[in-house]
Enzyme design. Structure first.
Site, PDB file in Angstrom:
ATOM      1  N   SER A  64      53.056  58.076  28.081  1.00 34.07           N
ATOM      2  CA  SER A  64      52.913  57.634  29.478  1.00 34.07           C
ATOM      3  C   SER A  64      54.212  57.166  30.120  1.00 34.07           C
ATOM      4  O   SER A  64      54.236  56.976  31.339  1.00 34.07           O
ATOM      5  CB  SER A  64      51.890  56.500  29.571  1.00 34.07           C
ATOM      6  OG  SER A  64      50.614  57.036  29.680  1.00 34.07           O
ATOM      7  N   LYS A  67      55.460  59.105  32.947  1.00 36.64           N
ATOM      8  CA  LYS A  67      54.849  58.972  34.273  1.00 36.64           C
ATOM      9  C   LYS A  67      55.776  58.273  35.272  1.00 36.64           C
ATOM     10  O   LYS A  67      55.644  58.441  36.480  1.00 36.64           O
ATOM     11  CB  LYS A  67      53.508  58.233  34.144  1.00 36.64           C
ATOM     12  CG  LYS A  67      52.514  59.033  33.297  1.00 36.64           C
ATOM     13  CD  LYS A  67      51.263  58.266  32.936  1.00 36.64           C
ATOM     14  CE  LYS A  67      50.384  59.128  32.012  1.00 36.64           C
ATOM     15  NZ  LYS A  67      49.177  58.414  31.548  1.00 36.64           N
ATOM     16  N   TYR A 191      50.808  68.292  32.468  1.00 33.70           N
ATOM     17  CA  TYR A 191      50.624  66.873  32.109  1.00 33.70           C
ATOM     18  C   TYR A 191      50.737  66.659  30.598  1.00 33.70           C
ATOM     19  O   TYR A 191      51.470  65.789  30.130  1.00 33.70           O
ATOM     20  CB  TYR A 191      49.256  66.400  32.633  1.00 33.70           C
ATOM     21  CG  TYR A 191      48.882  65.013  32.168  1.00 33.70           C
ATOM     22  CD1 TYR A 191      49.408  63.886  32.782  1.00 33.70           C
ATOM     23  CD2 TYR A 191      48.004  64.834  31.096  1.00 33.70           C
ATOM     24  CE1 TYR A 191      49.073  62.613  32.343  1.00 33.70           C
ATOM     25  CE2 TYR A 191      47.669  63.568  30.651  1.00 33.70           C
ATOM     26  CZ  TYR A 191      48.204  62.468  31.276  1.00 33.70           C
ATOM     27  OH  TYR A 191      47.886  61.207  30.829  1.00 33.70           O
ATOM     28  N   TYR A 243      48.919  49.162  31.145  1.00 36.16           N
ATOM     29  CA  TYR A 243      47.454  49.264  31.045  1.00 36.16           C
ATOM     30  C   TYR A 243      46.829  47.922  31.431  1.00 36.16           C
ATOM     31  O   TYR A 243      47.289  47.268  32.362  1.00 36.16           O
ATOM     32  CB  TYR A 243      47.021  49.676  29.621  1.00 36.16           C
ATOM     33  CG  TYR A 243      47.844  50.807  29.044  1.00 36.16           C
ATOM     34  CD1 TYR A 243      47.663  52.105  29.514  1.00 36.16           C
ATOM     35  CD2 TYR A 243      48.793  50.592  28.058  1.00 36.16           C
ATOM     36  CE1 TYR A 243      48.412  53.157  28.996  1.00 36.16           C
ATOM     37  CE2 TYR A 243      49.534  51.639  27.532  1.00 36.16           C
ATOM     38  CZ  TYR A 243      49.341  52.913  28.009  1.00 36.16           C
ATOM     39  OH  TYR A 243      50.079  53.933  27.509  1.00 36.16           O
ATOM     40  N   VAL A 261      51.481  55.389  24.625  1.00 34.22           N
ATOM     41  CA  VAL A 261      50.752  55.235  23.364  1.00 34.22           C
ATOM     42  C   VAL A 261      51.535  55.727  22.151  1.00 34.22           C
ATOM     43  O   VAL A 261      51.103  55.533  21.020  1.00 34.22           O
ATOM     44  CB  VAL A 261      49.354  55.910  23.380  1.00 34.22           C
ATOM     45  CG1 VAL A 261      48.425  55.222  24.346  1.00 34.22           C
ATOM     46  CG2 VAL A 261      49.466  57.384  23.671  1.00 34.22           C
TER      47      VAL A 261
HETATM   48  N1  GLU Z   1      48.998  61.768  27.082  1.00 38.21           N
HETATM   49  C1  GLU Z   1      48.294  60.541  26.924  1.00 38.21           C
HETATM   50  C2  GLU Z   1      46.909  60.628  27.508  1.00 38.21           C
HETATM   51  O1  GLU Z   1      46.745  61.177  28.539  1.00 38.21           O
HETATM   52  C3  GLU Z   1      49.092  59.448  27.565  1.00 38.21           C
HETATM   53  C4  GLU Z   1      48.540  58.157  27.174  1.00 38.21           C
HETATM   54  C5  GLU Z   1      49.476  57.009  27.349  1.00 38.21           C
HETATM   55  O2  GLU Z   1      50.584  56.978  26.819  1.00 38.21           O
HETATM   56  O3  GLU Z   1      49.032  56.116  28.052  1.00 38.21           O
HETATM   57  O4  GLU Z   1      45.950  60.170  26.960  1.00 38.21           O
END
Ligand code: GLU
Length: 309
Positions: A64, A67, A191, A243, A261
């Protein structure tokens, strides 16, 4: 900067001793192979000095954290129009919540929860083939980190594509509401791949420099985004970057940051440094356990929290 070097080395040594290392993510099977003993920390200051400790050169799955960079690209492409497709409030729900998306009629809360990040990726994909969109994201990261070796871990991307049923559900749900423009599999393919980009702490800290210095690389002077945009991206990192643990991260660390994650965290000390930390074991909120503890120690010892000493 001797003091900084020492602090980083001390923290890396202390983290190596700890036994409470958290649990690796297993819902993407390939991530379950990560070694919980790993720990890396890199700080890059305004002069370009690099302080590194632990496994600072080992690439890990940024997940993530990507992002932050897709948000930056999408804002460059669409400007404030982006905010019609995605909000910018903390979610208070799980990062992959379907309920919240339904409640909010397909418009995700913020660009860092999965649905929001998928909507941001969709915007980058528009007008391009998926391969070109992914190449643009990779090019951007290589440029920011000044490192052409950054690449996608195809095994992680394939693992997530095989098991990413919740993300597939979120994307289809947004498609039903007209929030996604492109075929769902195009957007999700990009993605999954940008989440699977592998970078070391050194590369990640280098890529984050523009956020610490008002949108510019302070060493080359090259502008990446206007100062106002850097400030706003930092604000979203502070409020939404961890999160359901974003409040706790602000309370303990006091810096804008984004975790993934894979166990990485990119943290920004505005005007002072770009920081990357990695330790694959996660806490109950899905954030790197030792990564957060190391950042808390760092900001405490250097007085870097944006909220004061
Ligand atoms: N590719 C992971 C997902 O979409 C990213 C999760 C993350 O790092 O928050 O579940």
């Amino acid at each position: 900067m001797p003091q900084l070097d020492q602090v980083v080395r001390d923290i890396a040594d202390e983290m190596a001793q700890r036994t409470d290392r958290g649990e690796v993510a297993t819902y993407i099977p390939e991530l379950a192979r990560a070694d919980t003993k790993a720990f890396g920390l890199v700080v890059i200051d305004a002069e370009g000095n690099i302080a590194a400790g632990g496994d600072s050169e080992i690439p890990f799955s940024i997940q993530s954290i990507s992002k932050v960079f897709t948000l930056t690209l999408a804002l460059g492409k669409a400007g404030d129009r982006l905010w019609k497709r995605v909000g910018r409030e903390p979610s208070g729900s799980a990062f992959n919540s379907v309920v919240q998306l339904e409640y909010e009629r397909g418009v995700p809360r913020n660009p860092f929860i999965n649905a929001g990040a998928i909507a941001v990726t969709d915007l980058i994909v528009s007008g391009y083939q998926p391969r070109e969109a992914l190449a643009e994201i990779l090019r951007f990261l290589r440029f920011l980190a000044d490192d052409p070796s950054i690449t996608v871990d195809e095994a992680v991307a394939a693992s997530e594509a095989r098991t990413g049923f919740r993300n597939i559900a979120l994307a289809n749900y947004m498609k039903a509401y007209g929030v996604l423009e492109n075929p769902v599999d195009f957007t999700l393919g990009v993605y999954f791949h940008h989440c699977a980009i592998a970078m070391s702490c050194r590369q990640l800290a280098a890529a984050g420099r523009f956020l610490a210095y008002q949108g510019r690389n302070p060493v080359t002077g090259l502008s990446v985004v206007p100062p106002e945009r850097a400030r706003r991206i930092n604000a979203i990192m502070l409020t939404c970057g961890h999160y359901d643990g974003s409040g706790e991260f602000a309370y303990r660390v006091g810096l804008p940051g984004k975790s993934g994650v894979g166990g990485g965290i990119l943290a920004i000390a505005p005007g002072k440094a770009s920081i990357a930390v990695w330790s694959p074991g996660l806490d109950a909120s899905g954030n790197s356990r030792l990564g957060r503890i190391a950042l808390e120690e760092l900001t405490k010892r250097l007085g870097w929290s944006i909220f004061g000493a």
